[in-house]
Design an enzyme around this catalytic site. Sequence first.
Site, PDB file in Angstrom:
ATOM      1  N   LYS A  38       0.842  -1.196   0.000  1.00  0.00           N
ATOM      2  CA  LYS A  38       0.000   0.000   0.000  1.00  0.00           C
ATOM      3  C   LYS A  38       0.884   1.256   0.000  1.00  0.00           C
ATOM      4  O   LYS A  38       0.686   2.172  -0.765  1.00  0.00           O
ATOM      5  CB  LYS A  38      -0.916  -0.028   1.226  1.00  0.00           C
ATOM      6  CG  LYS A  38      -1.819   1.163   1.309  1.00  0.00           C
ATOM      7  CD  LYS A  38      -2.761   1.066   2.502  1.00  0.00           C
ATOM      8  CE  LYS A  38      -3.476   2.390   2.677  1.00  0.00           C
ATOM      9  NZ  LYS A  38      -4.349   2.430   3.843  1.00  0.00           N
ATOM     10  N   GLU A  42      10.722  -4.567   4.316  1.00  0.00           N
ATOM     11  CA  GLU A  42      10.779  -5.998   3.965  1.00  0.00           C
ATOM     12  C   GLU A  42      10.411  -6.204   2.500  1.00  0.00           C
ATOM     13  O   GLU A  42      11.073  -6.930   1.755  1.00  0.00           O
ATOM     14  CB  GLU A  42       9.798  -6.812   4.830  1.00  0.00           C
ATOM     15  CG  GLU A  42      10.165  -6.902   6.296  1.00  0.00           C
ATOM     16  CD  GLU A  42       9.513  -5.818   7.143  1.00  0.00           C
ATOM     17  OE1 GLU A  42       9.294  -4.699   6.628  1.00  0.00           O
ATOM     18  OE2 GLU A  42       9.253  -6.097   8.323  1.00  0.00           O
ATOM     19  N   GLY A  81      -4.785  -1.558   5.191  1.00  0.00           N
ATOM     20  CA  GLY A  81      -3.950  -2.678   4.721  1.00  0.00           C
ATOM     21  C   GLY A  81      -4.579  -4.036   4.995  1.00  0.00           C
ATOM     22  O   GLY A  81      -4.689  -4.881   4.112  1.00  0.00           O
ATOM     23  N   ARG A  82      -5.040  -4.244   6.229  1.00  0.00           N
ATOM     24  CA  ARG A  82      -5.551  -5.574   6.563  1.00  0.00           C
ATOM     25  C   ARG A  82      -6.982  -5.802   6.068  1.00  0.00           C
ATOM     26  O   ARG A  82      -7.568  -6.857   6.309  1.00  0.00           O
ATOM     27  CB  ARG A  82      -5.418  -5.839   8.063  1.00  0.00           C
ATOM     28  CG  ARG A  82      -5.990  -4.764   8.922  1.00  0.00           C
ATOM     29  CD  ARG A  82      -5.498  -4.820  10.360  1.00  0.00           C
ATOM     30  NE  ARG A  82      -5.940  -3.632  11.082  1.00  0.00           N
ATOM     31  CZ  ARG A  82      -5.286  -2.476  11.072  1.00  0.00           C
ATOM     32  NH1 ARG A  82      -4.176  -2.349  10.375  1.00  0.00           N
ATOM     33  NH2 ARG A  82      -5.755  -1.442  11.740  1.00  0.00           N
ATOM     34  N   GLU A 101      -4.052  -6.289  15.116  1.00  0.00           N
ATOM     35  CA  GLU A 101      -3.531  -5.010  14.618  1.00  0.00           C
ATOM     36  C   GLU A 101      -4.657  -3.966  14.628  1.00  0.00           C
ATOM     37  O   GLU A 101      -4.403  -2.768  14.757  1.00  0.00           O
ATOM     38  CB  GLU A 101      -2.940  -5.159  13.205  1.00  0.00           C
ATOM     39  CG  GLU A 101      -2.146  -3.930  12.788  1.00  0.00           C
ATOM     40  CD  GLU A 101      -1.285  -4.127  11.547  1.00  0.00           C
ATOM     41  OE1 GLU A 101      -0.084  -4.406  11.666  1.00  0.00           O
ATOM     42  OE2 GLU A 101      -1.835  -3.996  10.440  1.00  0.00           O
ATOM     43  N   HIS A 158      -3.629 -32.523  19.711  1.00  0.00           N
ATOM     44  CA  HIS A 158      -2.466 -33.268  20.229  1.00  0.00           C
ATOM     45  C   HIS A 158      -1.350 -32.329  20.629  1.00  0.00           C
ATOM     46  O   HIS A 158      -0.212 -32.736  20.752  1.00  0.00           O
ATOM     47  CB  HIS A 158      -2.005 -34.283  19.181  1.00  0.00           C
ATOM     48  CG  HIS A 158      -3.084 -35.255  18.850  1.00  0.00           C
ATOM     49  ND1 HIS A 158      -3.293 -36.403  19.571  1.00  0.00           N
ATOM     50  CD2 HIS A 158      -4.078 -35.207  17.914  1.00  0.00           C
ATOM     51  CE1 HIS A 158      -4.353 -37.049  19.072  1.00  0.00           C
ATOM     52  NE2 HIS A 158      -4.841 -36.334  18.068  1.00  0.00           N
ATOM     53  N   LYS A 186       9.954  -0.227  13.723  1.00  0.00           N
ATOM     54  CA  LYS A 186      10.512   0.028  12.382  1.00  0.00           C
ATOM     55  C   LYS A 186      11.587   1.107  12.473  1.00  0.00           C
ATOM     56  O   LYS A 186      12.664   0.975  11.905  1.00  0.00           O
ATOM     57  CB  LYS A 186       9.413   0.545  11.446  1.00  0.00           C
ATOM     58  CG  LYS A 186       8.457  -0.492  10.919  1.00  0.00           C
ATOM     59  CD  LYS A 186       7.651   0.164   9.793  1.00  0.00           C
ATOM     60  CE  LYS A 186       6.337  -0.501   9.539  1.00  0.00           C
ATOM     61  NZ  LYS A 186       5.458   0.268   8.670  1.00  0.00           N
TER      62      LYS A 186
HETATM   63  O1  F6P Z   1       2.405  -4.107   9.894  1.00  0.00           O
HETATM   64  C1  F6P Z   1       2.121  -2.790   9.591  1.00  0.00           C
HETATM   65  C2  F6P Z   1       1.565  -2.629   8.236  1.00  0.00           C
HETATM   66  O2  F6P Z   1       1.445  -1.278   8.037  1.00  0.00           O
HETATM   67  C3  F6P Z   1       0.241  -3.326   8.001  1.00  0.00           C
HETATM   68  O3  F6P Z   1      -0.857  -2.645   8.441  1.00  0.00           O
HETATM   69  C4  F6P Z   1       0.262  -3.486   6.535  1.00  0.00           C
HETATM   70  O4  F6P Z   1      -0.688  -4.402   6.143  1.00  0.00           O
HETATM   71  C5  F6P Z   1       1.681  -3.946   6.332  1.00  0.00           C
HETATM   72  O5  F6P Z   1       2.428  -3.181   7.248  1.00  0.00           O
HETATM   73  C6  F6P Z   1       2.232  -3.763   4.951  1.00  0.00           C
HETATM   74  O6  F6P Z   1       2.183  -2.427   4.538  1.00  0.00           O
HETATM   75  P1  F6P Z   1       2.295  -2.027   3.042  1.00  0.00           P
HETATM   76  O7  F6P Z   1       1.163  -2.635   2.303  1.00  0.00           O
HETATM   77  O8  F6P Z   1       2.252  -0.529   3.024  1.00  0.00           O
HETATM   78  O9  F6P Z   1       3.605  -2.554   2.524  1.00  0.00           O
END
Ligand code: F6P
Length: 548
Positions: free
Chosen positions: A204, A210, A266-267, A352, A383, A511
């Site tokens: 987003k 990452e 995002g979620r 979150e 189990h 972060k």
């Molecule tokens: O973990 C934090 C967060 O901002 C989430 O809300 C989001 O889904 C994820 O990182 C990835 O963010 P982006 O889509 O901006 O890479």
Amino acid sequence: MVRISEIPSWLKLVEHHSKISKLNLNEIFGSNRIEKLIFEEENILVDFSKNHITEETLELLVSLAKELQLEKKIEMMFAGERINFTESRPALHIALRNLSNYPIKVDGVNVMPKVNAVLLKMKLFTESIQDGTWCGFDGERITDIVHIGIGGSDLGPRLICDALEEYRNKNLKVHFVSNVDGLDIHATLKCLNPKTTLFIIASKSFTTPETLINANTAKEWFLKHTGANENAIAKHFVAISTNEEACFKFGIPKENMFTFWDWVGGRFSLWSSIGLVISLYLGFDNFTKLLAGAHKIDTHFRSTTFEKNLPILLALLTIWYNNFWNYLTYAIIPYDLRLRLLPDYLQQLIMESNGKRINSEGKVIDYCSSPIVWGRIGTDSQHSFFQLLHQGTQIVPLIFVGVAKPSHNLSHHHDVLIANMIAQSEALMCGKSSNEVYDELSQRNLTREEIEKILPHKIFPGNRPSTTIFLRELNPETLGSLLAIFEHKVFVEGTIWDINPFDQWGVELGKELAKKVLNQIEAGKVDENQNLSTQKLLLYYLKNKENL
Ligand code: F6P
């Protein structure tokens, strides 16, 4: 403003709890619970009956929701108002699946034409990959899709592609890379042919470290292994983001970008172009069915009375256990391998969203917000941690999720699986009394002393609550509905706790500090003005990393 824990319906619930908590679940279980507490919709059954609730409990919980103006808040969400009050944005994931196409406005402008235009772009792109009109740079057909994203840009699409694999396009394989651990992308790339691979960079913000690190590694790998020039990237990289400029800087041409908007959290974004991988893997028709399933629940959520409204009832039950019984975790146990990733997805969606402590007035709340959510697939979990659920000192309400129709022909396996799910909910509720254990042990050739010694260990206290969600079958539509139920559940909970379910400031500090720590690692020099533990960990790492 009045404190939530002092409003009349909250106080009545406190009083009600002190009465009902003395009753055993088995005592309150009468035949009328089946009519009142089991809800059967077209494709889904939800059994609330094995919970510590009575008709009065539900009435009181519904009064709480009403007193806290839930109805108005739901309308605000559907009307595109800025209910994400810390970021001053609407939360309009419902627009992404508004297949009725009624106008939904943000600041007086209908967003549906934009939503539909992106859907059309996704459809055309999906068809071009499927029929081979979109090929790799030297004319070979695309055989593998690598979706690179994390959090909300990963978990939803990953779950859906995994759960609905039986609907897949047999000519395509999908791979998901989320972790910055080099092993993730390395293990993925090593079995791929760059000339037939398409990378989807899903972010987003397009600033998530990452994702960008993985995307850059993928780009370098692609250029190195094809010997192609940068122009070839246009045939192998597409981006999904709200940040066009950053995508362009990365080297992805504008026509390869699929956009979405800041009013999609995002979620809550799997329904947007973030779901492109779903469309490619399962087909655009199935992606549309997924949206249709969610849209059905949106209509149900908006128009059904609170007393029969599935997301609202599930949310109220969570509030009941969390805030009145002090049960601070709950577990989601899917009894269907196809739903093995559901707990992971729900952990982000729920925690979150509602793992917060500041209310709409900027004050620290004096009650608990989100419980900890965890879980794992059944029967494996029986189990591992079910011992604690049955005989431990903590009570963990459970949500079982089962699917009546199996995806295979081994019907005996499915019978055993579902028998276990149903039996677990029964065992948790009914338990096994000391008399029952005594009778059982008496059948064996044991002395009275031996019986007395072992007896307490074999008692199951029971009286442990669970809810069962049963899908008739698992298909794009029912999965869309299931996930939308949980999304609205989360919204209702956040509304009642008076927190904002749509921001996530809590992930920022880690972060920021990671950047500072990384600078020291890259410089090979530890800052002596930081705490001693951090210094020691850094020194240990710098000393040992080369020995690996
Ligand atoms: O973990 C934090 C967060 O901002 C989430 O809300 C989001 O889904 C994820 O990182 C990835 O963010 P982006 O889509 O901006 O890479």
